[in-house]
Design a protein around this motif. Structure first.
Motif, PDB file in Angstrom:
ATOM      1  N   SER A 111      37.358  33.560  46.266  1.00 65.53           N
ATOM      2  CA  SER A 111      38.688  34.116  46.522  1.00 65.53           C
ATOM      3  C   SER A 111      39.279  34.745  45.265  1.00 65.53           C
ATOM      4  CB  SER A 111      39.625  33.032  47.058  1.00 65.53           C
ATOM      5  OG  SER A 111      40.126  32.213  46.025  1.00 65.53           O
ATOM      6  N   TRP A 112      38.885  34.265  44.089  1.00 66.69           N
ATOM      7  CA  TRP A 112      39.330  34.904  42.843  1.00 66.69           C
ATOM      8  C   TRP A 112      38.858  36.353  42.816  1.00 66.69           C
ATOM      9  CZ3 TRP A 112      36.684  36.824  38.484  1.00 66.69           C
ATOM     10  CH2 TRP A 112      37.480  37.079  37.345  1.00 66.69           C
ATOM     11  N   ILE A 113      37.627  36.562  43.218  1.00 63.98           N
ATOM     12  CA  ILE A 113      37.083  37.919  43.266  1.00 63.98           C
ATOM     13  C   ILE A 113      37.804  38.741  44.329  1.00 63.98           C
ATOM     14  CG2 ILE A 113      35.018  39.277  43.811  1.00 63.98           C
ATOM     15  CD1 ILE A 113      33.411  36.880  42.626  1.00 63.98           C
ATOM     16  N   GLU A 114      37.953  38.181  45.517  1.00 63.38           N
ATOM     17  CA  GLU A 114      38.578  38.912  46.616  1.00 63.38           C
ATOM     18  C   GLU A 114      40.006  39.342  46.275  1.00 63.38           C
ATOM     19  OE1 GLU A 114      38.312  36.115  49.766  1.00 63.38           O
ATOM     20  OE2 GLU A 114      36.250  36.649  50.298  1.00 63.38           O
ATOM     21  N   ARG A 115      40.765  38.471  45.641  1.00 62.25           N
ATOM     22  CA  ARG A 115      42.173  38.744  45.397  1.00 62.25           C
ATOM     23  C   ARG A 115      42.415  39.574  44.147  1.00 62.25           C
ATOM     24  NH1 ARG A 115      45.312  33.692  44.785  1.00 62.25           N
ATOM     25  NH2 ARG A 115      47.092  35.068  45.180  1.00 62.25           N
ATOM     26  N   VAL A 116      41.479  39.515  43.184  1.00 53.60           N
ATOM     27  CA  VAL A 116      41.677  40.205  41.901  1.00 53.60           C
ATOM     28  C   VAL A 116      41.002  41.573  41.869  1.00 53.60           C
ATOM     29  CG1 VAL A 116      41.212  40.074  39.416  1.00 53.60           C
ATOM     30  CG2 VAL A 116      41.991  38.037  40.659  1.00 53.60           C
ATOM     31  N   PHE A 117      39.822  41.692  42.460  1.00 48.87           N
ATOM     32  CA  PHE A 117      39.071  42.936  42.405  1.00 48.87           C
ATOM     33  C   PHE A 117      39.505  43.865  43.547  1.00 48.87           C
ATOM     34  CE2 PHE A 117      35.080  41.808  39.783  1.00 48.87           C
ATOM     35  CZ  PHE A 117      35.778  40.879  39.038  1.00 48.87           C
TER      36      PHE A 117
END
Length: 260
Positions: A111-117
């Protein structure tokens, strides 16, 4: 150099967290500046949904790509997302440290990737035409290194192992997220058989091997993924016939078909 450590493990005494501490100490001792993103400690929101967009471009229908791009372009992102993007912009290298759960990173890291990238930051188009992904983008030139801990032994993740080669299992992360966003991704550093680590001597040996690997953070050769804009994909979708002839699937994306 500035290095961002992103890590995901809920137990402070875990081997993963011990290796995170080793990362910070080793890099700091070498003169690097270290930033942390402790996803569990931050209580990072693990679901990417409408709550990420307090000011919607389209209140009638949720498109995560459209809303993410709109929030980024208009400066209306949630504060925690903008903070992580700023860390990435400042970093010269990014290190991801996590345990392998069900053949993938923990959901909180995904989710860090989904929300940041988001669109316009992690991917998109430049000048409306040139692909901003698979080796291109604002994160181009930054290095990425994965340190993953597995319960299974090294043989399980070998070229003919029952779990499959580690680089192929992590292809969605190395190629589909980090390289997709432009970063140069180094070969994965995996620590296997962690469930059978029982002595401090074994832990110290694992730490020593990791310190050796960290020494090459800015000199080791990245995985030679094929960029979308480099000519291997003339129509930007399908690999040219002369590239990796006879190979299909993931193997065609690696210079070494084994995924090593």
């Amino acid at each position: 150099m500035k290095v961002l450590i992103v890590y995901a493990h809920p137990e402070p005494t875990s081997l993963t967290r011990q290796l995170v501490n080793e990362t910070a100490e080793t890099l700091s001792a070498a003169g690097h500046s270290v930033m942390h993103s402790d996803l569990y400690g931050m209580k990072w929101k693990a679901v990417y949904d409408a709550d990420d967009f307090p000011k919607r471009a389209n209140p009638e229908r949720l498109s995560l790509i459209d809303e993410g791009g709109h929030a980024y372009a208009s400066g209306n992102q949630l504060a925690e997302v903008a903070v992580e993007q700023q860390k990435l912009l400042e970093a010269d290298a990014v290190i991801l440290q996590f345990p392998m759960w069900w053949y993938s990173p923990p959901a909180i890291l995904k989710s860090w990737i989904e929300r940041v990238f988001v669109w316009g930051f992690g991917f998109g188009y430049k000048d409306g035409t040139n692909n901003y992904r698979f080796g291109a983008g604002i994160l181009k030139g930054k290095r990425a290194l994965i340190n993953v801990q597995t319960g299974g032994g090294a043989a399980d993740y070998g070229p003919r192992g029952i779990n499959g080669p580690i680089e192929q299992l992590l292809f969605p992360l190395t190629h589909g997220a980090l390289f997709y966003a432009g970063m140069d991704v180094l070969p994965t550093h995996a620590v296997h058989s962690t469930m059978r680590v029982s002595t401090q001597e074994e832990v110290e040996a694992i730490k020593a091997a990791w310190r050796d690997r960290l020494a090459g953070l800015f000199t080791d050769t990245p995985i030679p993924f094929r960029s979308q804009n480099g000519g291997d994909f003339p129509d930007r979708h399908t690999m040219a016939d002369h590239v990796a002839p006879g190979q299909t699937g993931l193997a065609a994306h690696f210079a070494d078909p084994s995924g090593a």
